[in-house]
Write an enzyme that holds these catalytic residues in place. Structure first.
Site, PDB file in Angstrom:
ATOM      1  N   LYS A  28       0.791  -1.104  -0.023  1.00 56.54           N
ATOM      2  CA  LYS A  28      -0.090   0.126  -0.077  1.00 56.54           C
ATOM      3  C   LYS A  28       0.971   1.346  -0.007  1.00 56.54           C
ATOM      4  O   LYS A  28       0.679   2.192  -0.674  1.00 56.54           O
ATOM      5  CB  LYS A  28      -0.999   0.222   1.326  1.00 56.54           C
ATOM      6  CG  LYS A  28      -1.829  -1.073   1.412  1.00 56.54           C
ATOM      7  CD  LYS A  28      -2.801  -1.032   2.672  1.00 56.54           C
ATOM      8  CE  LYS A  28      -2.063  -0.960   4.060  1.00 56.54           C
ATOM      9  NZ  LYS A  28      -1.311  -2.241   4.337  1.00 56.54           N
ATOM     10  N   ARG A  44      11.561  -2.199  10.108  1.00 57.86           N
ATOM     11  CA  ARG A  44      10.876  -1.677  11.151  1.00 57.86           C
ATOM     12  C   ARG A  44      10.793  -2.450  12.454  1.00 57.86           C
ATOM     13  O   ARG A  44      10.800  -3.866  12.121  1.00 57.86           O
ATOM     14  CB  ARG A  44       9.538  -1.543  10.535  1.00 57.86           C
ATOM     15  CG  ARG A  44       9.296   0.078   9.964  1.00 57.86           C
ATOM     16  CD  ARG A  44       7.894  -0.074   9.135  1.00 57.86           C
ATOM     17  NE  ARG A  44       6.776  -0.420   9.828  1.00 57.86           N
ATOM     18  CZ  ARG A  44       5.549  -0.449   9.280  1.00 57.86           C
ATOM     19  NH1 ARG A  44       5.234  -0.150   8.204  1.00 57.86           N
ATOM     20  NH2 ARG A  44       4.591  -0.925  10.084  1.00 57.86           N
ATOM     21  N   ARG A 104       0.123  -9.029  13.365  1.00 57.27           N
ATOM     22  CA  ARG A 104      -0.310  -7.892  12.726  1.00 57.27           C
ATOM     23  C   ARG A 104      -1.333  -8.568  11.649  1.00 57.27           C
ATOM     24  O   ARG A 104      -2.542  -7.966  11.408  1.00 57.27           O
ATOM     25  CB  ARG A 104       0.779  -7.083  11.936  1.00 57.27           C
ATOM     26  CG  ARG A 104       1.294  -6.291  13.316  1.00 57.27           C
ATOM     27  CD  ARG A 104       2.681  -5.544  12.396  1.00 57.27           C
ATOM     28  NE  ARG A 104       2.502  -5.019  11.342  1.00 57.27           N
ATOM     29  CZ  ARG A 104       3.419  -4.749  10.436  1.00 57.27           C
ATOM     30  NH1 ARG A 104       4.867  -5.396  10.554  1.00 57.27           N
ATOM     31  NH2 ARG A 104       3.154  -3.949   9.272  1.00 57.27           N
TER      32      ARG A 104
HETATM   33  P1  AMP Z   1       1.537   0.571   9.155  1.00 55.61           P
HETATM   34  O1  AMP Z   1       2.628   1.336   8.812  1.00 55.61           O
HETATM   35  O2  AMP Z   1       0.350   1.169   8.523  1.00 55.61           O
HETATM   36  O3  AMP Z   1       1.862  -0.975   8.822  1.00 55.61           O
HETATM   37  O4  AMP Z   1       0.987   0.869  10.848  1.00 55.61           O
HETATM   38  C1  AMP Z   1       1.865   0.396  11.772  1.00 55.61           C
HETATM   39  C2  AMP Z   1       1.325   0.188  13.042  1.00 55.61           C
HETATM   40  O5  AMP Z   1       0.397   1.501  13.549  1.00 55.61           O
HETATM   41  C3  AMP Z   1       0.110  -0.814  13.059  1.00 55.61           C
HETATM   42  O6  AMP Z   1       0.550  -2.324  13.103  1.00 55.61           O
HETATM   43  C4  AMP Z   1      -0.800  -0.282  14.105  1.00 55.61           C
HETATM   44  O7  AMP Z   1      -0.269  -0.770  15.196  1.00 55.61           O
HETATM   45  C5  AMP Z   1      -0.701   1.336  14.018  1.00 55.61           C
HETATM   46  N1  AMP Z   1      -1.759   1.870  12.959  1.00 55.61           N
HETATM   47  C6  AMP Z   1      -1.347   2.560  11.991  1.00 55.61           C
HETATM   48  N2  AMP Z   1      -2.553   2.917  11.233  1.00 55.61           N
HETATM   49  C7  AMP Z   1      -3.401   2.529  12.281  1.00 55.61           C
HETATM   50  C8  AMP Z   1      -5.209   2.621  12.465  1.00 55.61           C
HETATM   51  N3  AMP Z   1      -5.866   3.194  11.160  1.00 55.61           N
HETATM   52  N4  AMP Z   1      -5.845   2.127  13.395  1.00 55.61           N
HETATM   53  C9  AMP Z   1      -5.165   1.527  14.316  1.00 55.61           C
HETATM   54  N5  AMP Z   1      -3.717   1.455  14.443  1.00 55.61           N
HETATM   55  C10 AMP Z   1      -3.138   1.865  13.596  1.00 55.61           C
END
Ligand code: AMP
Length: 218
Positions: A18, A160, A171
């Site tokens: 994404k 990360r 996740r």
């Molecule tokens: P991402 O970079 O989108 O994979 O997000 C990393 C982490 O941030 C996720 O595993 C969640 O812990 C948190 N996170 C990001 N976006 C959201 C969201 N919309 N709702 C809840 N947690 C989020």
């Protein structure tokens, strides 16, 4: 025909591409890529109160509470660069977030990037990003010119913390339970489009082309 204002949401498991797809589309579409994960990581690195609170959830692979996300995204969407549209990456991630978002904005297209679990796990393990500007790389498909160094700003690249295999598995299961229901949610609204990626080494430009085809068909 390209819509004059395009509000696009990207759905898909962690590591489906994404963020990479949205960041490559940003200069082509002229609308910003907004990643809630990136906004949260920025708060963590600046050690803000919100960042410290969010880190407790992120480090375990859990979602941070909806209210926290809605506050952040509401502020971000007020910025001038969102006037012609935006690409949301990582939000909404729950049905309550989707419902709250609907009261803030209209969403034109939801792109669901479908990737099998085994590819997701391998992709996340190969992912690294710049500690300075956040640009995403992948040891398999998007290598920097010089290993460990960002092509854009010269910053240090790092995997990360939440891309460790045990956290990735958590996740993924959170995604299946809490976020995947959004696929049906948006399908019922008639705005869902799907693209598939079944090849771990597929260059990111392929997904970009698929999204552009979808947008041009609108
Ligand atoms: P991402 O970079 O989108 O994979 O997000 C990393 C982490 O941030 C996720 O595993 C969640 O812990 C948190 N996170 C990001 N976006 C959201 C969201 N919309 N709702 C809840 N947690 C989020």
């Amino acid at each position: 025909m390209v819509l004059s204002v395009m509000n696009i949401v990207f759905l898909g498991p962690p590591g489906s591409g994404k963020g990479t797809t949205a960041s490559l589309l940003e200069p082509k579409l002229g609308i910003p890529h907004i990643s809630t994960g990136e906004l949260l990581r920025d708060n963590i690195s600046r050690k803000t109160a919100l960042g410290m609170e969010a880190e407790k959830y992120i480090s375990k692979g859990d979602l941070v509470p909806d209210e926290m996300i809605l506050d952040i995204i509401k502020e971000r969407l007020k910025e001038d660069d969102c006037k012609k549209g935006f690409m949301l990456d990582g939000v909404p991630r729950t049905v309550p977030q989707a419902e709250a978002l609907e009261n803030m904005i209209d969403i034109d297209i939801v792109i669901d990037i479908e990737v099998p679990d085994d590819i997701v796990i391998k992709r996340n393990s190969a992912r690294e990003s710049c500690t300075e500007c956040g640009k995403i790389y992948n040891k398999r498909t998007m290598r920097p010119e010089k290993e460990g160094v960002c092509d854009v700003c010269g910053g240090r690249l790092e995997g990360r913390a939440d891309d460790r295999p045990d956290v990735i598995k958590e996740r993924l299961s959170v995604y299946r339970e809490k976020t995947a229901p959004l696929i049906e949610y948006y399908e019922n609204k008639g705005i869902l489009k799907r693209i598939e990626c079944n090849d771990i080494d597929e260059p990111p430009e392929i997904a970009v082309e698929k999204v552009i085809d979808i947008i041009e068909d609108e």
